[in-house]
Design an enzyme around this catalytic site. Sequence first.
Site, mmCIF file in Angstrom:
data_model
loop_
_atom_site.group_PDB
_atom_site.id
_atom_site.type_symbol
_atom_site.label_atom_id
_atom_site.label_comp_id
_atom_site.label_asym_id
_atom_site.label_seq_id
_atom_site.Cartn_x
_atom_site.Cartn_y
_atom_site.Cartn_z
ATOM 1 C CG HIS A 199 32.239 51.717 16.235
ATOM 2 N ND1 HIS A 199 32.983 50.589 16.471
ATOM 3 C CD2 HIS A 199 31.543 51.456 15.096
ATOM 4 C CE1 HIS A 199 32.752 49.707 15.517
ATOM 5 N NE2 HIS A 199 31.891 50.210 14.661
ATOM 6 C CG HIS B 21 34.428 44.888 23.175
ATOM 7 N ND1 HIS B 21 33.460 44.100 22.607
ATOM 8 C CD2 HIS B 21 35.075 45.507 22.146
ATOM 9 C CE1 HIS B 21 33.526 44.230 21.296
ATOM 10 N NE2 HIS B 21 34.483 45.074 20.988
ATOM 11 C CG ASP C 89 39.870 51.044 19.527
ATOM 12 O OD1 ASP C 89 40.474 50.942 18.448
ATOM 13 O OD2 ASP C 89 38.646 50.981 19.642
HETATM 14 N N1 CMC Z 1 35.628 53.138 31.750
HETATM 15 C C1 CMC Z 1 34.988 53.119 32.938
HETATM 16 N N2 CMC Z 1 33.886 52.419 33.186
HETATM 17 C C2 CMC Z 1 33.391 51.680 32.199
HETATM 18 C C3 CMC Z 1 33.996 51.631 30.937
HETATM 19 C C4 CMC Z 1 35.157 52.385 30.738
HETATM 20 N N3 CMC Z 1 35.781 52.370 29.557
HETATM 21 N N4 CMC Z 1 33.274 50.815 30.134
HETATM 22 C C5 CMC Z 1 32.264 50.365 30.871
HETATM 23 N N5 CMC Z 1 32.328 50.887 32.123
HETATM 24 C C6 CMC Z 1 31.458 50.576 33.248
HETATM 25 C C7 CMC Z 1 30.087 51.226 33.083
HETATM 26 O O1 CMC Z 1 30.057 52.502 33.676
HETATM 27 C C8 CMC Z 1 29.220 50.231 33.788
HETATM 28 O O2 CMC Z 1 29.365 50.411 35.180
HETATM 29 P P1 CMC Z 1 28.083 50.242 36.149
HETATM 30 O O3 CMC Z 1 27.611 48.828 35.948
HETATM 31 O O4 CMC Z 1 28.600 50.524 37.514
HETATM 32 O O5 CMC Z 1 27.087 51.252 35.675
HETATM 33 C C9 CMC Z 1 29.848 48.884 33.477
HETATM 34 O O6 CMC Z 1 31.228 49.166 33.233
HETATM 35 C C10 CMC Z 1 29.241 48.192 32.276
HETATM 36 O O7 CMC Z 1 29.378 49.071 31.160
HETATM 37 P P2 CMC Z 1 28.339 49.225 29.979
HETATM 38 O O8 CMC Z 1 28.264 50.671 29.605
HETATM 39 O O9 CMC Z 1 27.080 48.498 30.292
HETATM 40 O O10 CMC Z 1 29.089 48.422 28.843
HETATM 41 P P3 CMC Z 1 28.684 48.452 27.340
HETATM 42 O O11 CMC Z 1 28.815 47.075 26.833
HETATM 43 O O12 CMC Z 1 27.392 49.121 27.109
HETATM 44 O O13 CMC Z 1 29.798 49.420 26.697
HETATM 45 C C11 CMC Z 1 31.718 50.187 25.573
HETATM 46 C C12 CMC Z 1 30.864 48.971 25.930
HETATM 47 C C13 CMC Z 1 32.838 49.734 24.616
HETATM 48 C C14 CMC Z 1 30.880 51.232 24.837
HETATM 49 C C15 CMC Z 1 32.277 50.807 26.852
HETATM 50 O O14 CMC Z 1 33.017 49.843 27.569
HETATM 51 C C16 CMC Z 1 33.113 52.029 26.562
HETATM 52 O O15 CMC Z 1 32.557 53.115 26.374
HETATM 53 N N6 CMC Z 1 34.479 51.879 26.510
HETATM 54 C C17 CMC Z 1 35.340 52.987 26.187
HETATM 55 C C18 CMC Z 1 35.295 53.273 24.709
HETATM 56 C C19 CMC Z 1 36.071 52.236 23.932
HETATM 57 O O16 CMC Z 1 37.182 51.871 24.277
HETATM 58 N N7 CMC Z 1 35.458 51.808 22.814
HETATM 59 C C20 CMC Z 1 36.098 50.865 21.908
HETATM 60 C C21 CMC Z 1 35.397 49.570 21.860
HETATM 61 S S1 CMC Z 1 36.398 48.348 21.023
HETATM 62 C C22 CMC Z 1 36.328 48.773 19.385
HETATM 63 C C23 CMC Z 1 35.343 47.992 18.633
HETATM 64 O O17 CMC Z 1 35.344 46.747 18.706
HETATM 65 O O18 CMC Z 1 34.567 48.641 17.930
#
Ligand code: CMC
Length: 466
Positions: A285, A324, A380
């Site tokens: 986050h 995101h 971020d």
């Molecule tokens: N790097 C590589 N792969 C990713 C990433 C990433 N940063 N984010 C998502 N994926 C992949 C994930 O592995 C999945 O692949 P597959 O379908 O093959 O299994 C696919 O993309 C969908 O991801 P998800 O985990 O279902 O997406 P989510 O909505 O649950 O997660 C997230 C959102 C923000 C937690 C995630 O994208 C992440 O961990 N990003 C990096 C951390 C980050 O930058 N966080 C800041 C968010 S913005 C600040 C805020 O608004 O609070």
Amino acid sequence: MATEQETANAVVNGGAATGSESLTVTDNRTGQVYELPISDGTVRAMDLRQIKVSEDEFGLMAYDPAFTNTAACRSAVTYIDGEAGILEHRGYSIEELCERSSFLEVAYLLIFGELPTGPQLDRWTFDIVHHTFVHEDLKQFFEGFRYDAHPMGMLLAGVGALSTFYPDAKQIEDPEERYMAAVRLIAKVPTLAAFSYRHNRGLPYVYPDNDLDFAGNFLSMMFKKTEAKYEPDPRLARALEVLFILHADHEQNCSTSAVRGVGSSDVDPYSAVAAGVAALYGPLHGGANEAVLRMLRRIESVDNIPAFLEKVKEREEKLMGFGHRVYKNYDPRARIIQQHMDEVFEATEYNALVEIARELEKRALDDEYFTSRKLYPNVDFYSGIIYEALEIPTEMFTVIFAIPRTAGWVAQWMEMNDDPEQKIARPRQIYTGDRGRDYVPVADRKGPEKIVGPPARRPKRPRRGA
Ligand code: CMC
């Protein structure tokens, strides 16, 4: 509630008999047909409860770990269209707010629902400026932390501690107490944030300078040395102000949900906001921009980017600052930050990490792995680089995120308290454990003969979303 025959007709007639704003569900266990009203694109999870096999059964529940498809409240604060990359506060676009408003105007807008008139803004600004000081005992409290304490841990404790200084804030129905809590939180969180940094650096605390604006005062509390008066570079102060506006609220994210969840117990707003700070501390986050900087440093040079991206695809690494839960398009906040980057870099020293970040973004956006998963830079990705250019140390990034987000937390906390549908948050569970086991006295229990040290490490679990 429609009769079974009526709902059956609704199915036959494609929904015409009962109107289209409903969902007809057949329970294949019993053959029973139910009609659930649809309102605002949702069905009420409680309407599922009537679906049961027998009268004494509990009834159907919705299972939604991480609430990825569950609306937990009605809110008029922030609108996001993740597919289109739109962010609005109280109906105003984030682009216009960043261009034309100050952070305190946006904070007022979030909390009270309208942009302030001139006199309202003057009063609001006066009240905030005159509550920036913290009690001297809070300074003593901070002295108790280790010299290298993470400033976010200090902020978390400091915000929680504020509740002990303002016990009347427990009267959460009292409009005056609510107003004062809003003012004090927005005014004092920057002071606590800057104190946590100064403590970490072994520097004396700098008291607020009420002649400076919100961002300028924060820079002064962070960086003032021996000069009689700190004069912030207006370009940097404006960039920080824009970052504050960009981070002010973001609807039902992890920390806001934490504030609402904890606040739903009717605890005082300082304790509820402390829960938000705790949630923001996590790397998925608020900690993400800190993680972005660490990632860029590890990549070290533009030449290492292809190998790094391969590791991401192998799932050995995560591309921090990308992806995101809501935005499946370019995060509009990331676009606005980019517009301010050149201005900041003009006023600060060259930073090689910027080049790595820009190249990394370019390559990821050219790569099918990322585009097919709709992974675009989020707020971020670049905010950390701007903080770095402002010479703000990495461990302060999340702390700085908490400063403006306090306005959003307060706005959402107030909205929750005024919502007659809200009650104490209490999700259900699907119980997966044993039942009715026979108790065995300790002497008779069987287990491994020799136990030394802590249990073996569990295998790393796959990464989960925030
Ligand atoms: N790097 C590589 N792969 C990713 C990433 C990433 N940063 N984010 C998502 N994926 C992949 C994930 O592995 C999945 O692949 P597959 O379908 O093959 O299994 C696919 O993309 C969908 O991801 P998800 O985990 O279902 O997406 P989510 O909505 O649950 O997660 C997230 C959102 C923000 C937690 C995630 O994208 C992440 O961990 N990003 C990096 C951390 C980050 O930058 N966080 C800041 C968010 S913005 C600040 C805020 O608004 O609070």
